[in-house]
Design a protein around this motif. Structure first.
Motif, short mmCIF file in Angstrom:
data_model
loop_
_atom_site.label_atom_id
_atom_site.label_comp_id
_atom_site.label_asym_id
_atom_site.label_seq_id
_atom_site.Cartn_x
_atom_site.Cartn_y
_atom_site.Cartn_z
N VAL A 167 0.87 -1.17 0.00
CA VAL A 167 0.00 0.00 0.00
C VAL A 167 0.90 1.22 0.00
CG1 VAL A 167 -1.73 1.33 1.26
CG2 VAL A 167 -1.84 -1.16 1.28
N ARG A 169 0.26 5.35 -0.21
CA ARG A 169 -0.63 6.51 -0.36
C ARG A 169 0.04 7.72 0.31
NH1 ARG A 169 -4.43 8.72 2.80
NH2 ARG A 169 -4.72 6.93 4.17
N HIS A 333 -6.14 -3.63 5.67
CA HIS A 333 -7.42 -3.29 6.29
C HIS A 333 -7.43 -3.52 7.79
CE1 HIS A 333 -8.42 -3.15 2.12
NE2 HIS A 333 -8.29 -4.46 1.97
N THR A 405 -6.13 2.19 1.90
CA THR A 405 -6.09 2.10 0.44
C THR A 405 -6.93 3.18 -0.24
OG1 THR A 405 -7.96 0.54 0.37
CG2 THR A 405 -5.74 -0.39 0.55
N GLN A 407 -10.16 3.98 0.37
CA GLN A 407 -11.61 3.83 0.34
C GLN A 407 -12.24 4.81 1.33
OE1 GLN A 407 -12.20 -0.31 2.39
NE2 GLN A 407 -14.14 0.78 2.57
N ALA A 602 -11.39 1.73 -4.16
CA ALA A 602 -10.18 2.18 -3.50
C ALA A 602 -9.58 3.30 -4.33
CB ALA A 602 -9.18 1.04 -3.35
N CYS A 606 -3.11 2.83 -5.29
CA CYS A 606 -2.65 2.72 -3.90
C CYS A 606 -2.21 1.30 -3.55
CB CYS A 606 -3.75 3.14 -2.93
SG CYS A 606 -3.94 4.91 -2.76
N ALA A 607 -2.95 0.31 -4.01
CA ALA A 607 -2.75 -1.06 -3.58
C ALA A 607 -2.21 -1.91 -4.72
CB ALA A 607 -4.06 -1.64 -3.05
N HIS A 610 -3.07 -7.07 -4.02
CA HIS A 610 -4.17 -7.37 -3.12
C HIS A 610 -5.29 -8.09 -3.85
CE1 HIS A 610 -2.04 -4.29 -0.85
NE2 HIS A 610 -2.68 -4.69 0.23
N ASP A 613 -9.02 -4.81 -2.70
CA ASP A 613 -8.43 -3.48 -2.53
C ASP A 613 -9.18 -2.64 -1.50
OD1 ASP A 613 -6.53 -4.11 -4.36
OD2 ASP A 613 -7.32 -2.87 -5.98
N ALA A 614 -10.49 -2.86 -1.38
CA ALA A 614 -11.31 -2.12 -0.42
C ALA A 614 -12.35 -3.07 0.14
CB ALA A 614 -11.98 -0.92 -1.10
#
Length: 785
Positions: A167, A169, A333, A405, A407, A602, A606-607, A610, A613-614
């Motif tokens: 991740v 961001r 998460h 991520t 979201q 997301a 960012c991810a 995965h 992602d969200a």
């Protein structure tokens, strides 16, 4: 439509009496005419080249009907990357790896034949720890990793790094360089945990008319179907999987395991084959919760704002990637959850070692990440001089906040839950007086988890007697969801009693596709599909009834097994009579339904690597506990435990209370007792319950429970899964309370008496992970991060 007011009830489990009285038949109880018994020949070294396997003597031994090896199943399977052969192929990668499987008339004969198989090996260097595996000159567990089939693009992998998810961001470098922030750097280490389900993994397989029938103890019948087909070399439609009652799962049975071995033997012998793991095999080769090593750095202002966070999580997947490949997703998460973050960088790596493969376990990945995150949060509070509860109130995720991520979260949930916990704390007397001369500590922690959604299908058939039959591929693994919440949803939609809804056991020839039971998804995904199917049945039922009663369908209501004209009680007829009429006029009434997650966005880019992602359905928990620590023995006693749990809507509070109590007890074992150690030879040292300590009756503490309802959810009637999240915060809450009691920095669990004594005496050394680089970017394979 189904109404929450009619669906909500404390409906008891219909399977409880038979289970309590020992009448329920599990796979271990099953027998078939002409059935053979099977065993596996397993490796007794962690790493070696296979020079020769000779089964000629074993095949001639009394009672032997079939022997299979890697020659009978050359395919590989896996999640994300196909790295796992059924049998050791070319080399041994862990102590306990299957080399051959034998089926004979009796179990004793099968064991004798397995012992007679000749296996010549050339020892190879082994990497037992993740530090070993990440050393610059480390031997590769999979030298040919570049040749493996990649099943999901986006994850990075190289050398002994089976998979990497990242991740990124924002600009953490700029944030950590600011002169107005406090930088807090924490390290944590966590061991493995055995699922210890009462029923071991077990299967009965048969081969008739060119098709396999697999009867197995599993949480994922469709996964078993597809993986078995791949490994035995047939189309998936040639494999039927049925599942009777399952004697506990907790994630252990969320993968294919013994089924392909039994299928190959059944085909080779032409007779049914039963294969059951011994308790020792379960302990030594079972998919434990993985051990992990974690480093977290946060940049925090003096006012308590988390402006930057970097983290590296190393997950030991053992010899094969397995479910850990997927579980690298969870860190974003969990470790990236709970709190608002400015910029963030997280690297999660699944590491190959020459040890038994690991797998999913209740709130997989989240339990130890929550432990690490909440301990790190307390260390932040100590560094900036802020009350831990106040810090949490200021920083927990709320409405319109960004997750790691990117979201966007909906609703303020954690903050009101913290407020409710504060009210509960104030309303009851502290148990501090029970500590006596012992050291007293208390802590409140928060946790963010999510409901694993995924596709599900359901069919509801209305029977001529006015009952309904629900057909899915869902499995009753002990949580009760299949026996309670699903019948409640269907019954409330059709105006029936839950007792009048028959739930068919899983059968892939009858039920549609389903991801499997786990991740808190039964009530949500299967419940939504069941609701959709019941709504279709309701529509057809009302259409027939409207002709019978000469009334508009809109003016009819379904209740108490009857169809009534709205406002005119006793004017209608029974659902049974409508069902009978339908069979004669339109044909039997049935409905089908399907559900899958709608997908939450997301932030693009960012991810990476995965699988999710969200998160579609976040679920939150707040735990509070009081502990007493004996300074002479290091024993930790939990004096009180309180849970505020986000449930969306509680369809069956009675069932949820049981899940929370059970989850907390399982978490107590993880936090205080359960410890798996691995010897230099790669073998797990705890081979049975004599050496593996689990919570006993005297360790259990009554849990005070408050269900928090009303948080946003796409689940049917606003529900959320309640089975996984109860374990999420337990290790975190106990560790933070022990730290508060002792004044020591807790960096490792379980907090066994010897480990606590080391803390008290100051004999423990601060954790240092030389194999985790200081610069975050040096812990990431992917270019450009």
């Amino acid at each position: 439509m189904s109404e929450p007011s009619t669906a909500t009830m404390d409906f008891p489990r219909r399977d409880a009496r038979d289970k309590l009285q020992g009448r329920t038949r599990y796979i271990v109880d099953q027998g078939r005419p002409g059935m053979l018994h099977a065993v596996q020949l397993r490796a007794e070294v962690p790493s070696a080249r296979i020079l020769r396997i000779d089964t000629s003597v074993a095949r001639k031994m009394p009672g032997v009907r079939a022997i299979v090896t890697a020659e009978d199943s050359p395919a590989r399977h896996g999640i994300g990357i196909a790295d796992h052969p059924l049998f050791a192929t070319g080399c041994i990668r862990y102590d306990g790896e299957p080399i051959a499987a034998v089926a004979a008339e009796t179990l004793a004969q099968a064991k004798a034949a397995a012992a007679a198989i000749v296996v010549e090996l050339e020892p190879l260097p082994a990497v037992i720890t993740m530090a070993d595996a990440l050393a610059p000159d480390a031997p590769l567990v999979h030298p040919d990793w570049r040749d493996y089939e990649v099943l999901l693009e986006g994850g990075a992998h190289a050398g002994n790094v089976a998979w990497e998810a990242t991740v990124v961001r924002g600009d953490t470098d700029a944030v950590f360089a600011r002169d107005d922030v406090e930088i807090v750097d924490s390290r944590f280490r966590i061991g493995r945990q055995n699922h210890l389900s009462f029923e071991p993994r077990a299967v009965v397989a048969s081969y008739e008319d060119g098709r396999f029938h697999i009867e197995t103890s599993t949480q994922v019948p469709w996964t078993v179907r597809n993986v078995t087909a791949r490994l035995v070399g047939v189309p998936a439609s040639h494999v039927r999987v049925t599942v009777p009652a399952v004697g506990g799962g907790f994630g252990l049975k969320f993968d294919c395991s013994l089924e392909p071995f039994a299928a190959l033997l059944a085909r080779a012998a032409g007779r049914p084959v039963k294969l059951v793991n011994s308790r020792e095999e379960e302990m030594l080769t079972c998919l434990s919760r993985e051990n992990a090593e974690i480093r977290i750095r946060s940049a925090v202002t003096r006012e308590g704002e988390i402006v930057g966070r970097e983290a590296v999580v190393l997950m030991d997947c053992g010899a094969y990637g397995g479910e850990q490949i997927f579980l690298t997703t969870m860190t974003a998460h969990t470790l990236g959850g709970n709190y608002r973050l400015g910029s963030v960088k997280i690297s999660t790596r699944a590491i190959y070692t020459n040890t038994a493969p690991n797998g999913a376990f209740r709130a997989c990945n989240g339990v130890y990440n929550t432990f690490a995150l909440e301990r790190h949060t307390d260390e932040i509070c100590a560094a900036i001089g802020m009350d831990p509860l106040e810090f949490r109130r200021r920083n927990v995720l709320g409405d319109k906040d960004l997750g790691a991520t990117g979201q966007v979260f909906e609703g303020d949930v954690l903050r009101p839950m913290l407020d409710r916990m504060a009210e509960l704390r104030e309303a009851k007397t502290s148990k501090k007086h029970l500590a006596g001369e012992r050291l007293y500590g208390r802590a409140t922690t928060v946790g963010t988890w999510f409901i694993f959604v995924g596709p599900s299908a359901a069919t509801v058939n209305l029977n001529p007697d006015g009952s309904a039959t629900l057909v899915t591929s869902g499995v009753e693994i002990g949580s009760g969801s299949m026996m309670q919440s699903l019948p409640q949803i269907v019954a409330s939609t059709l105006g029936l009693r839950p007792q009048d809804v028959v739930v068919r056991t899983a059968d892939t020839d009858a039920g549609g596709f389903d991801v499997g039971v786990g991740g808190g998804r039964t009530t949500v995904s299967l419940g939504a599909a069941s609701l959709a199917a019941a709504v279709e049945v309701r529509k057809k039922l009302l259409h027939v009834a409207s002709d019978m009663l000469e009334a508009s369908a809109e003016d009819l209501v379904l209740e108490n097994g009857r169809v009534e004209i709205l406002g005119v009680k006793g004017s209608g007829t029974t659902i049974e009579k409508v069902a009978e009429r339908a069979q004669r006029v339109t044909g039997p009434i049935s409905g089908s339904g399907a559900f899958t997650g709608p997908g939450v966005a997301a932030m693009p880019g960012c991810a990476a690597g995965h699988f999710i992602d969200a998160i579609d359905i976040p679920v939150f928990a707040v735990h509070d506990c009081e502990v007493a620590v004996d300074p002479e023995t290091g024993h930790v006693e939990v004096l009180s435990y309180t849970v505020v749990q986000d449930v969306g809507r509680a369809l069956n509070p009675r069932a949820i209370y049981g899940q929370i109590q059970g989850g907390v007890v399982q978490g107590l074992g993880y936090a205080l007792h359960e410890e798996i150690s691995i010897g230099a030879n790669g073998r797990i040292c705890q081979a049975g319950l004599e050496t593996y300590r689990v919570p006993l009756a005297q360790d259990v503490v009554p849990v005070e429970i408050s269900l928090y309802e009303g948080a946003p959810s796409i689940g049917p009637l606003g529900t959320k899964g309640a089975g996984e999240v109860p374990i999420l915060n337990v290790a975190a809450a106990i560790a933070c309370a022990v730290s508060n009691a002792t004044g020591r920095r807790v960096q490792e669990i379980p907090l066994t008496p010897p480990r606590v004594l080391e803390l008290l005496l100051g004999n423990n050394q601060p954790l240092d992970f030389p194999h985790i680089a200081d610069a975050w970017r040096d812990n990431a394979i992917a270019a450009g991060v």
